[in-house]
Scaffold this active site. Structure first.
Site, PDB file in Angstrom:
ATOM      1  N   THR A  68       1.118  -1.340  -0.099  1.00 35.51           N
ATOM      2  CA  THR A  68      -0.474  -0.103   0.147  1.00 35.51           C
ATOM      3  C   THR A  68       0.787   0.814  -0.409  1.00 35.51           C
ATOM      4  OG1 THR A  68       0.174   0.043   2.311  1.00 35.51           O
ATOM      5  CG2 THR A  68      -1.749  -1.152   1.098  1.00 35.51           C
ATOM      6  N   HIS A  69       0.135   2.621  -0.584  1.00 36.67           N
ATOM      7  CA  HIS A  69       0.753   3.577  -0.635  1.00 36.67           C
ATOM      8  C   HIS A  69      -0.398   4.426   0.550  1.00 36.67           C
ATOM      9  CE1 HIS A  69       3.903   3.202  -3.554  1.00 36.67           C
ATOM     10  NE2 HIS A  69       4.414   3.373  -2.369  1.00 36.67           N
ATOM     11  N   LYS A 100       8.864   4.023   2.511  1.00 37.30           N
ATOM     12  CA  LYS A 100      10.134   4.848   2.256  1.00 37.30           C
ATOM     13  C   LYS A 100      10.839   5.905   3.211  1.00 37.30           C
ATOM     14  CE  LYS A 100       9.812   3.845  -3.098  1.00 37.30           C
ATOM     15  NZ  LYS A 100       7.923   2.829  -2.817  1.00 37.30           N
ATOM     16  N   ILE A 104      16.195  11.660   9.946  1.00 32.76           N
ATOM     17  CA  ILE A 104      16.272  11.104  10.766  1.00 32.76           C
ATOM     18  C   ILE A 104      16.028  10.183  11.779  1.00 32.76           C
ATOM     19  CG2 ILE A 104      17.951  13.634  11.366  1.00 32.76           C
ATOM     20  CD1 ILE A 104      16.123  14.079  13.454  1.00 32.76           C
ATOM     21  N   SER A 158      13.558   0.620  -9.540  1.00 30.90           N
ATOM     22  CA  SER A 158      13.786  -0.201 -10.969  1.00 30.90           C
ATOM     23  C   SER A 158      13.287   1.205 -12.093  1.00 30.90           C
ATOM     24  CB  SER A 158      12.115  -0.830 -11.213  1.00 30.90           C
ATOM     25  OG  SER A 158      10.951   0.346  -9.954  1.00 30.90           O
ATOM     26  N   GLY A 246       1.623  -3.734  -9.989  1.00 34.60           N
ATOM     27  CA  GLY A 246       0.892  -3.521 -10.180  1.00 34.60           C
ATOM     28  C   GLY A 246      -0.128  -3.087 -10.924  1.00 34.60           C
TER      29      GLY A 246
END
Length: 279
Positions: A68-69, A100, A104, A158, A246
């Site tokens: 998922t996003h 992603k 920090i 990719s 996807g």
């Protein structure tokens, strides 16, 4: 696949690789892949909750993981992830939030645990860029490890012209090795078995899982620089472990067609894995 990779852990079955991993999510994933005979991860990058859940219902039986996003979902609510977790239990797949992280340690620990999405509370696996240094692993691990979550480092990408190559990739591998015994980092987003390509300093029992995006059976690329390889090229030739697909699946408009495409990719990925492990 290189001669080095062909004599590595990549030649073992997924189940036989479980003892080489201390991370709970990695163990669960490897066992699940063998049980369901699938190395397919379906990336569901849609913007509406109902659409996301409907795609998951269609593909869940064919995949080992749904990616998922969650931050692109316009009508997000906690009930969405509650239903997603319920489906993951019913259809037996794991959830990978493709966050992603790239900040920090203190910041990523808050992004992972808090805010609107509270990712660590529902996502079995997430990922991070190694750019900030070792602190990003320490910060994420402080939240995820007590919950039996797992982390992947982005060693390669990719998309055409990306900068995750050469020395960058080598440093990502070295970072993962420094934290391997802590039982949180268990693999990479990469196009090949990068830890075997950069093998200096590797422990004899080292094994990292490789999850690979940019997989397609019908097209070689898109207008935004994405590049595609077939499941056979990814699993057999490059020795990777999980294919991430996807739009080639969820982009179909017909409900039955989405199911058929998911099963098509599952079959091709599994066939390539069986050929690899027979060698």
């Amino acid at each position: 696949m290189s001669s080095q990779a062909s004599s590595s852990k990549a030649g073992l079955s997924y189940t036989d690789r479980i003892p080489f991993h201390s991370n709970a999510a990695a163990k669960q994933l490897l066992a699940l892949m063998d049980k369901k005979q699938t190395n397919l991860c379906v990336s569901v990058d849609v913007t509406k909750s109902d659409e996301l859940l409907e795609v998951v219902r269609r593909v869940g039986k064919s995949c080992c993981m749904v990616k998922t996003h969650i931050d692109v979902v316009e009508d997000y609510s906690h009930s969405l992830v509650e239903e997603l977790v319920k489906l993951s239990e019913e259809l037996e797949f794991m959830i990978f939030e493709d966050r992603k992280f790239a900040d920090i340690g203190n910041t990523v620990s808050l992004q992972y645990s808090s805010g609107v999405h509270k990712i660590a509370s529902w996502s079995h696996i997430t990922n991070a860029h190694p750019i900030p240094g070792d602190g990003i692993i320490t910060g994420l691990s402080s939240v995820g490890k007590p919950l039996d979550r797992g982390l992947l480092l982005l060693a390669e990408m990719s998309s055409k012209g990306n900068l995750a190559t050469g020395e960058y990739t080598r440093q990502a591998v070295e970072m993962a090795r420094r934290h391997r015994d802590e039982g949180f980092v268990f693999g990479f987003i990469a196009m090949k078995r990068v830890h075997e390509e950069h093998s200096a300093g590797a422990a004899e029992d080292e094994d990292f899982m490789i999850l690979t995006p940019g997989v397609g059976l019908d097209v070689k690329g898109d207008k935004m620089g994405q590049q595609y390889r077939t499941p056979k090229e990814v699993i057999l030739d490059s020795g990777c472990d999980v294919i991430i697909v996807g739009r080639g699946i969820y982009g179909k408009t017909d409900e039955q067609e989405v199911k058929v495409e998911a099963e098509r990719y599952r079959s091709e990925g599994w066939k390539a894995y069986l050929e690899r492990t027979r060698k």
